[in-house]
Design a protein around this motif. Structure first.
Motif, PDB file in Angstrom:
ATOM      1  N   GLY A  13       1.908  -2.891   7.223  1.00  0.00           N
ATOM      2  CA  GLY A  13       1.538  -1.805   6.320  1.00  0.00           C
ATOM      3  C   GLY A  13       0.874  -2.305   5.054  1.00  0.00           C
ATOM      4  N   LEU A  14       1.459  -3.323   4.433  1.00  0.00           N
ATOM      5  CA  LEU A  14       0.899  -3.885   3.209  1.00  0.00           C
ATOM      6  C   LEU A  14      -0.465  -4.504   3.467  1.00  0.00           C
ATOM      7  CD1 LEU A  14       1.096  -4.685   0.254  1.00  0.00           C
ATOM      8  CD2 LEU A  14       2.473  -6.670   0.922  1.00  0.00           C
ATOM      9  N   GLU A  15      -0.596  -5.235   4.570  1.00  0.00           N
ATOM     10  CA  GLU A  15      -1.894  -5.833   4.921  1.00  0.00           C
ATOM     11  C   GLU A  15      -2.936  -4.741   5.164  1.00  0.00           C
ATOM     12  OE1 GLU A  15      -2.586  -8.864   4.619  1.00  0.00           O
ATOM     13  OE2 GLU A  15      -0.643  -9.885   4.665  1.00  0.00           O
ATOM     14  N   SER A  16      -2.518  -3.637   5.741  1.00  0.00           N
ATOM     15  CA  SER A  16      -3.432  -2.518   5.999  1.00  0.00           C
ATOM     16  C   SER A  16      -3.897  -1.874   4.698  1.00  0.00           C
ATOM     17  CB  SER A  16      -2.760  -1.474   6.895  1.00  0.00           C
ATOM     18  OG  SER A  16      -2.433  -2.012   8.158  1.00  0.00           O
ATOM     19  N   VAL A  17      -2.975  -1.734   3.742  1.00  0.00           N
ATOM     20  CA  VAL A  17      -3.333  -1.190   2.429  1.00  0.00           C
ATOM     21  C   VAL A  17      -4.393  -2.065   1.772  1.00  0.00           C
ATOM     22  CG1 VAL A  17      -2.513  -0.772   0.073  1.00  0.00           C
ATOM     23  CG2 VAL A  17      -1.128  -0.036   2.016  1.00  0.00           C
ATOM     24  N   ILE A  18      -4.138  -3.359   1.746  1.00  0.00           N
ATOM     25  CA  ILE A  18      -5.057  -4.299   1.087  1.00  0.00           C
ATOM     26  C   ILE A  18      -6.440  -4.243   1.733  1.00  0.00           C
ATOM     27  CG2 ILE A  18      -5.516  -6.758   0.711  1.00  0.00           C
ATOM     28  CD1 ILE A  18      -2.405  -7.092   0.504  1.00  0.00           C
ATOM     29  N   LYS A  23     -12.175  -2.254   1.760  1.00  0.00           N
ATOM     30  CA  LYS A  23     -13.294  -1.622   2.447  1.00  0.00           C
ATOM     31  C   LYS A  23     -13.709  -0.303   1.801  1.00  0.00           C
ATOM     32  CE  LYS A  23     -13.715  -2.321   6.904  1.00  0.00           C
ATOM     33  NZ  LYS A  23     -13.497  -2.317   8.368  1.00  0.00           N
ATOM     34  N   GLY A  24     -13.094   0.028   0.672  1.00  0.00           N
ATOM     35  CA  GLY A  24     -13.544   1.175  -0.104  1.00  0.00           C
ATOM     36  C   GLY A  24     -12.897   2.503   0.217  1.00  0.00           C
ATOM     37  N   HIS A  25     -11.814   2.485   1.011  1.00  0.00           N
ATOM     38  CA  HIS A  25     -11.150   3.727   1.369  1.00  0.00           C
ATOM     39  C   HIS A  25     -10.175   4.173   0.279  1.00  0.00           C
ATOM     40  CE1 HIS A  25     -12.930   3.465   5.280  1.00  0.00           C
ATOM     41  NE2 HIS A  25     -12.353   2.320   5.544  1.00  0.00           N
ATOM     42  N   ILE A  26      -9.832   5.453   0.306  1.00  0.00           N
ATOM     43  CA  ILE A  26      -8.748   5.980  -0.532  1.00  0.00           C
ATOM     44  C   ILE A  26      -7.474   5.914   0.303  1.00  0.00           C
ATOM     45  CG2 ILE A  26      -7.840   8.027  -1.692  1.00  0.00           C
ATOM     46  CD1 ILE A  26     -10.807   8.863  -2.101  1.00  0.00           C
ATOM     47  N   VAL A  27      -6.422   5.357  -0.251  1.00  0.00           N
ATOM     48  CA  VAL A  27      -5.194   5.117   0.506  1.00  0.00           C
ATOM     49  C   VAL A  27      -4.010   5.816  -0.147  1.00  0.00           C
ATOM     50  CG1 VAL A  27      -3.587   3.360   1.361  1.00  0.00           C
ATOM     51  CG2 VAL A  27      -6.045   2.870   1.302  1.00  0.00           C
ATOM     52  N   THR A  28      -3.257   6.537   0.669  1.00  0.00           N
ATOM     53  CA  THR A  28      -1.959   7.053   0.239  1.00  0.00           C
ATOM     54  C   THR A  28      -0.886   6.229   0.939  1.00  0.00           C
ATOM     55  OG1 THR A  28      -2.829   9.288  -0.021  1.00  0.00           O
ATOM     56  CG2 THR A  28      -0.447   9.058   0.120  1.00  0.00           C
ATOM     57  N   ALA A  29      -0.076   5.541   0.170  1.00  0.00           N
ATOM     58  CA  ALA A  29       0.903   4.594   0.707  1.00  0.00           C
ATOM     59  C   ALA A  29       2.316   5.108   0.494  1.00  0.00           C
ATOM     60  CB  ALA A  29       0.735   3.235   0.034  1.00  0.00           C
ATOM     61  N   LEU A  30       3.022   5.336   1.594  1.00  0.00           N
ATOM     62  CA  LEU A  30       4.422   5.776   1.532  1.00  0.00           C
ATOM     63  C   LEU A  30       5.340   4.626   1.905  1.00  0.00           C
ATOM     64  CD1 LEU A  30       6.657   7.977   1.366  1.00  0.00           C
ATOM     65  CD2 LEU A  30       6.191   8.476   3.775  1.00  0.00           C
ATOM     66  N   SER A  31       6.314   4.353   1.045  1.00  0.00           N
ATOM     67  CA  SER A  31       7.282   3.292   1.311  1.00  0.00           C
ATOM     68  C   SER A  31       8.531   3.525   0.489  1.00  0.00           C
ATOM     69  CB  SER A  31       6.681   1.918   0.962  1.00  0.00           C
ATOM     70  OG  SER A  31       7.638   0.885   1.149  1.00  0.00           O
ATOM     71  N   THR A  32       9.657   3.013   0.986  1.00  0.00           N
ATOM     72  CA  THR A  32      10.887   3.079   0.198  1.00  0.00           C
ATOM     73  C   THR A  32      10.823   2.126  -0.993  1.00  0.00           C
ATOM     74  OG1 THR A  32      11.872   1.442   1.678  1.00  0.00           O
ATOM     75  CG2 THR A  32      12.339   3.768   2.145  1.00  0.00           C
ATOM     76  N   ASN A  33       9.864   1.178  -0.950  1.00  0.00           N
ATOM     77  CA  ASN A  33       9.694   0.231  -2.057  1.00  0.00           C
ATOM     78  C   ASN A  33       8.206  -0.090  -2.199  1.00  0.00           C
ATOM     79  OD1 ASN A  33       9.681  -1.824  -3.902  1.00  0.00           O
ATOM     80  ND2 ASN A  33      11.193  -3.104  -2.864  1.00  0.00           N
ATOM     81  N   LEU A  67      -1.560   5.937   9.642  1.00  0.00           N
ATOM     82  CA  LEU A  67      -1.058   4.709  10.266  1.00  0.00           C
ATOM     83  C   LEU A  67       0.449   4.660  10.076  1.00  0.00           C
ATOM     84  CD1 LEU A  67      -3.651   2.128   8.843  1.00  0.00           C
ATOM     85  CD2 LEU A  67      -3.945   3.770  10.700  1.00  0.00           C
ATOM     86  N   ILE A  68       1.183   4.550  11.166  1.00  0.00           N
ATOM     87  CA  ILE A  68       2.646   4.432  11.107  1.00  0.00           C
ATOM     88  C   ILE A  68       2.993   2.968  11.359  1.00  0.00           C
ATOM     89  CG2 ILE A  68       4.842   5.248  12.014  1.00  0.00           C
ATOM     90  CD1 ILE A  68       3.178   7.472  10.743  1.00  0.00           C
ATOM     91  N   THR A  69       3.414   2.280  10.298  1.00  0.00           N
ATOM     92  CA  THR A  69       3.618   0.830  10.379  1.00  0.00           C
ATOM     93  C   THR A  69       5.031   0.420   9.987  1.00  0.00           C
ATOM     94  OG1 THR A  69       2.850   0.494   8.103  1.00  0.00           O
ATOM     95  CG2 THR A  69       1.173   0.452   9.831  1.00  0.00           C
ATOM     96  N   VAL A  70       5.966   1.341  10.092  1.00  0.00           N
ATOM     97  CA  VAL A  70       7.344   1.086   9.629  1.00  0.00           C
ATOM     98  C   VAL A  70       8.030   0.037  10.504  1.00  0.00           C
ATOM     99  CG1 VAL A  70       9.609   2.109   9.228  1.00  0.00           C
ATOM    100  CG2 VAL A  70       7.539   3.425   8.723  1.00  0.00           C
ATOM    101  N   GLY A  71       8.693  -0.890   9.847  1.00  0.00           N
ATOM    102  CA  GLY A  71       9.513  -1.884  10.540  1.00  0.00           C
ATOM    103  C   GLY A  71      10.898  -1.905   9.919  1.00  0.00           C
ATOM    104  N   THR A  72      11.798  -2.659  10.516  1.00  0.00           N
ATOM    105  CA  THR A  72      13.143  -2.801   9.956  1.00  0.00           C
ATOM    106  C   THR A  72      13.695  -4.181  10.287  1.00  0.00           C
ATOM    107  OG1 THR A  72      15.407  -1.947   9.977  1.00  0.00           O
ATOM    108  CG2 THR A  72      14.181  -1.752  12.034  1.00  0.00           C
ATOM    109  N   LYS A  73      14.487  -4.710   9.378  1.00  0.00           N
ATOM    110  CA  LYS A  73      15.159  -5.984   9.629  1.00  0.00           C
ATOM    111  C   LYS A  73      16.525  -5.769  10.262  1.00  0.00           C
ATOM    112  CE  LYS A  73      12.780  -8.388   5.878  1.00  0.00           C
ATOM    113  NZ  LYS A  73      12.916  -9.099   4.574  1.00  0.00           N
ATOM    114  N   ASN A  74      16.884  -4.514  10.433  1.00  0.00           N
ATOM    115  CA  ASN A  74      18.173  -4.174  11.025  1.00  0.00           C
ATOM    116  C   ASN A  74      18.135  -4.440  12.530  1.00  0.00           C
ATOM    117  OD1 ASN A  74      20.627  -3.120  11.756  1.00  0.00           O
ATOM    118  ND2 ASN A  74      20.058  -0.986  11.402  1.00  0.00           N
ATOM    119  N   LYS A  75      18.923  -5.377  12.994  1.00  0.00           N
ATOM    120  CA  LYS A  75      18.923  -5.735  14.412  1.00  0.00           C
ATOM    121  C   LYS A  75      19.972  -4.946  15.206  1.00  0.00           C
ATOM    122  CE  LYS A  75      17.051 -10.388  13.796  1.00  0.00           C
ATOM    123  NZ  LYS A  75      16.669 -10.241  12.397  1.00  0.00           N
ATOM    124  N   LYS A  76      20.751  -4.147  14.520  1.00  0.00           N
ATOM    125  CA  LYS A  76      21.775  -3.360  15.203  1.00  0.00           C
ATOM    126  C   LYS A  76      21.173  -2.041  15.695  1.00  0.00           C
ATOM    127  CE  LYS A  76      25.509  -5.391  12.466  1.00  0.00           C
ATOM    128  NZ  LYS A  76      26.636  -5.137  11.533  1.00  0.00           N
TER     129      LYS A  76
END
Length: 208
Positions: A13-18, A23-33, A67-76
């Motif tokens: 997600g962060l790499e996609s924002v950058i 490339k000149g796009h307008i980006v709306t970025a949703l994240s818990t942080n 773009l849905i790029t959500v990940g988690t470190k939760n392995k449970k």
């Protein structure tokens, strides 16, 4: 164009924002942080959750691609991915949303699990089994919806540099090899596909 990136605070997600901003796009970025997101005149930051109907609607309204790029470190055991899918279906239906929705899951979700290498099968079985079970549910919810969807299944993610030679594979076939790919390369594919969607209603594997 206006691109909404859900799960924008880290990783793909962060790499996609950058890249989108570059490339000149307008980006709306949703994240818990959003602390790691750059300050940029074309960037709208939303601190919130991808499972919140209000936050999700705020993020994707008026966008030309999501773009849905959500990940988690939760392995449970987790229902994060299916919860996001259900929220996305509700919001896109309410908005009568017709722009492309590109969803990152992973190679090993859905039918692709039958085409994993021995190494990848072992890694997922030992460490990521519950995640991939729920990613499969996410895929099923998305693909049965009225969304203009695309499912992207990268191989094992790395922090390596961009490789212009990465492969996109749209068909599952015996003997196929899906290994590592950098998050930068996945972001490159996502932004390119958002700009000119060529693989809608397909499952696309990405690998170097």
């Amino acid at each position: 164009m206006n691109i909404a990136i859900i799960g924008a605070g880290a990783g793909i997600g962060l790499e996609s924002v950058i890249l989108a901003l570059k490339k000149g796009h307008i980006v709306t970025a949703l994240s818990t942080n959003t602390d790691h997101l750059p300050n940029h005149p074309n960037l709208i930051k939303i601190n919130g959750s991808a499972t919140s109907l209000i936050d999700l609607k705020h993020a994707i309204t008026g966008s030309d691609a999501v773009l849905i790029t959500v990940g988690t470190k939760n392995k449970k055991a987790t229902t994060l991915f299916s919860d996001i899918a259900n929220a996305l279906v509700k919001v896109t239906n309410d908005l009568k949303f017709s722009s492309p929705v590109l969803v990152i899951t992973g190679f090993g979700a859905g039918e692709s699990k039958n085409y994993l290498s021995f190494f990848m099968r072992t890694v997922i079985s030992l460490f990521l089994k519950d995640q991939y079970i729920n990613k499969t549910v996410m895929e099923e919810i998305i693909t049965k919806s009225t969304m203009k969807w695309e499912i992207i299944r990268p191989g094992m993610l790395t922090n390596g540099n961009a490789q212009s030679t990465y492969k996109t594979i749209s068909k599952l076939q015996k003997g196929m090899k899906v290994g590592k790919i950098s998050r930068v390369d996945v972001a490159q594919f996502l932004i390119t596909e958002a700009e000119n969607p060529l693989r809608l209603y397909q499952y696309v594997a990405l690998t170097n």
